[in-house]
Enzyme design. Structure first.
Site, PDB file in Angstrom:
ATOM      1  N   LYS A 172      49.839  19.300  62.634  1.00 38.39           N
ATOM      2  CA  LYS A 172      49.105  18.148  63.180  1.00 38.39           C
ATOM      3  C   LYS A 172      50.027  16.950  63.387  1.00 38.39           C
ATOM      4  CE  LYS A 172      46.031  17.897  59.787  1.00 38.39           C
ATOM      5  NZ  LYS A 172      46.439  18.979  58.889  1.00 38.39           N
TER       6      LYS A 172
ATOM      7  N   ARG B 194      38.198  14.304  56.905  1.00 35.78           N
ATOM      8  CA  ARG B 194      38.483  15.525  56.152  1.00 35.78           C
ATOM      9  C   ARG B 194      37.252  16.013  55.408  1.00 35.78           C
ATOM     10  NH1 ARG B 194      44.317  14.525  55.493  1.00 35.78           N
ATOM     11  NH2 ARG B 194      45.385  16.339  54.651  1.00 35.78           N
TER      12      ARG B 194
ATOM     13  N   ARG C 287      59.199  22.420  54.218  1.00 36.67           N
ATOM     14  CA  ARG C 287      59.105  21.247  55.093  1.00 36.67           C
ATOM     15  C   ARG C 287      59.867  20.073  54.474  1.00 36.67           C
ATOM     16  NH1 ARG C 287      53.245  19.290  57.052  1.00 36.67           N
ATOM     17  NH2 ARG C 287      52.845  18.893  54.858  1.00 36.67           N
TER      18      ARG C 287
ATOM     19  N   ARG D 216      58.056  16.188  50.262  1.00 33.08           N
ATOM     20  CA  ARG D 216      56.850  15.559  49.735  1.00 33.08           C
ATOM     21  C   ARG D 216      56.428  16.185  48.409  1.00 33.08           C
ATOM     22  NH1 ARG D 216      52.597  15.380  54.665  1.00 33.08           N
ATOM     23  NH2 ARG D 216      51.218  15.774  52.915  1.00 33.08           N
TER      24      ARG D 216
ATOM     25  N   ARG E  14      45.635  22.115  48.126  1.00 33.32           N
ATOM     26  CA  ARG E  14      45.262  21.492  49.406  1.00 33.32           C
ATOM     27  C   ARG E  14      44.541  22.494  50.308  1.00 33.32           C
ATOM     28  NH1 ARG E  14      50.862  19.534  51.255  1.00 33.32           N
ATOM     29  NH2 ARG E  14      49.857  18.459  52.960  1.00 33.32           N
TER      30      ARG E  14
HETATM   31  P1  AMP Z   1      48.358  14.551  54.999  1.00 29.91           P
HETATM   32  O1  AMP Z   1      49.611  13.807  55.225  1.00 29.91           O
HETATM   33  O2  AMP Z   1      47.346  14.389  56.116  1.00 29.91           O
HETATM   34  O3  AMP Z   1      48.554  15.995  54.628  1.00 29.91           O
HETATM   35  O4  AMP Z   1      47.647  13.863  53.721  1.00 29.91           O
HETATM   36  C1  AMP Z   1      48.277  13.860  52.466  1.00 29.91           C
HETATM   37  C2  AMP Z   1      47.253  13.580  51.374  1.00 29.91           C
HETATM   38  O5  AMP Z   1      46.654  12.284  51.577  1.00 29.91           O
HETATM   39  C3  AMP Z   1      46.063  14.538  51.313  1.00 29.91           C
HETATM   40  O6  AMP Z   1      46.374  15.750  50.630  1.00 29.91           O
HETATM   41  C4  AMP Z   1      45.044  13.688  50.563  1.00 29.91           C
HETATM   42  O7  AMP Z   1      45.349  13.595  49.184  1.00 29.91           O
HETATM   43  C5  AMP Z   1      45.290  12.302  51.162  1.00 29.91           C
HETATM   44  N1  AMP Z   1      44.454  12.105  52.360  1.00 29.91           N
HETATM   45  C6  AMP Z   1      44.889  11.905  53.633  1.00 29.91           C
HETATM   46  N2  AMP Z   1      43.864  11.769  54.482  1.00 29.91           N
HETATM   47  C7  AMP Z   1      42.727  11.900  53.729  1.00 29.91           C
HETATM   48  C8  AMP Z   1      41.335  11.888  54.021  1.00 29.91           C
HETATM   49  N3  AMP Z   1      40.895  11.730  55.273  1.00 29.91           N
HETATM   50  N4  AMP Z   1      40.466  12.050  52.990  1.00 29.91           N
HETATM   51  C9  AMP Z   1      40.895  12.208  51.735  1.00 29.91           C
HETATM   52  N5  AMP Z   1      42.193  12.255  51.380  1.00 29.91           N
HETATM   53  C10 AMP Z   1      43.108  12.100  52.360  1.00 29.91           C
END
Ligand code: AMP
Length: 208
Positions: free
Chosen positions: A13, A88, A127, A155, A166
């Site tokens: 994404k 999400r 990654r 990360r 996740r």
């Molecule tokens: P990402 O970079 O999109 O994979 O997001 C990393 C982490 O941020 C996720 O695993 C969640 O802990 C938190 N996070 C990001 N976006 C959301 C969301 N819309 N709702 C809840 N947690 C989020």
């Protein structure tokens, strides 16, 4: 263009969003990036989110919804946006529908990037990202140039254990968004397996 990307962690994404926003001239709004910036800045929201994020869980709906609401008020988002990583949960998706309806706006498309789970873990644990440019690499399939190797970041939630948590959160809390957006006639399914260029081509052909 008001658009959303959904898909499991590691579906690509972030990589694809960075490409599409250039094409459509809209801001890339990644809630994960916003949380990582808040953690780096040591803000109260960052501190609250850090433990949950590191473990691979989801931050509470109220916090995320408040943050996105504020972001969508900014001038650059008035003509369109690409939301990456939000919504999400169904609660977040409903809040977004209401937020947009209040402004007399609506979503144009929801792209679902589909990648089988067995590929996801392999993608995620290798990654690495470049904090200076935001570029995302894969140690085997898209290796970074040697001269930037030292500044690359792995990360905390890209370990195998956090990755599996996740994926569980995706299955239980995010996958219900698929029928939600299908019922609204907005969902576009895109095969997320292939080279980044192939996937960009598939996305642009379904998004127009
Ligand atoms: P990402 O970079 O999109 O994979 O997001 C990393 C982490 O941020 C996720 O695993 C969640 O802990 C938190 N996070 C990001 N976006 C959301 C969301 N819309 N709702 C809840 N947690 C989020």
């Amino acid at each position: 263009m008001r658009m959303i990307f959904i898909g499991p962690p590691g579906a690509g994404k972030g990589t694809q969003a960075a490409r599409l926003v250039q094409r459509y001239g809209i801001p890339h709004i990644s809630t994960g990036d916003m949380f990582r910036a808040a953690i780096k800045g040591g803000t109260p929201m960052g501190l609250a989110a850090k433990t949950v994020m590191d473990g691979g869980g989801l931050v509470g709906d109220d916090i995320v919804i408040g943050m996105v609401k504020e972001r969508l008020e900014q001038d650059d988002a008035k003509g369109g946006f690409l939301l990456d990583g939000f919504p999400r949960t169904v609660v977040q998706a409903q809040a977004l529908q209401e937020l947009l309806a209040d402004k007399g706006q609506a979503l144009d498309a929801v792209a679902l990037l589909e990648v089988p789970e067995e590929l996801i873990v392999e993608r995620i644990i290798h990654r690495r990202s470049d904090p200076s440019t935001g570029a995302i690499y894969h140690l085997k399939f898209n290796p970074p140039p040697a001269e930037i190797a030292e500044r690359l970041v792995h990360r905390k939630d890209d370990t195998e254990v956090a990755c599996r948590t996740r994926l569980g959160a995706y299955r239980e809390q995010t996958a219900p968004l698929v029928p939600f957006y299908e019922d609204l006639g907005l969902l576009k399914r895109v095969d997320g397996v292939g080279s980044p260029d192939q996937i960009t081509e598939r996305l642009t052909s379904v998004l127009g």
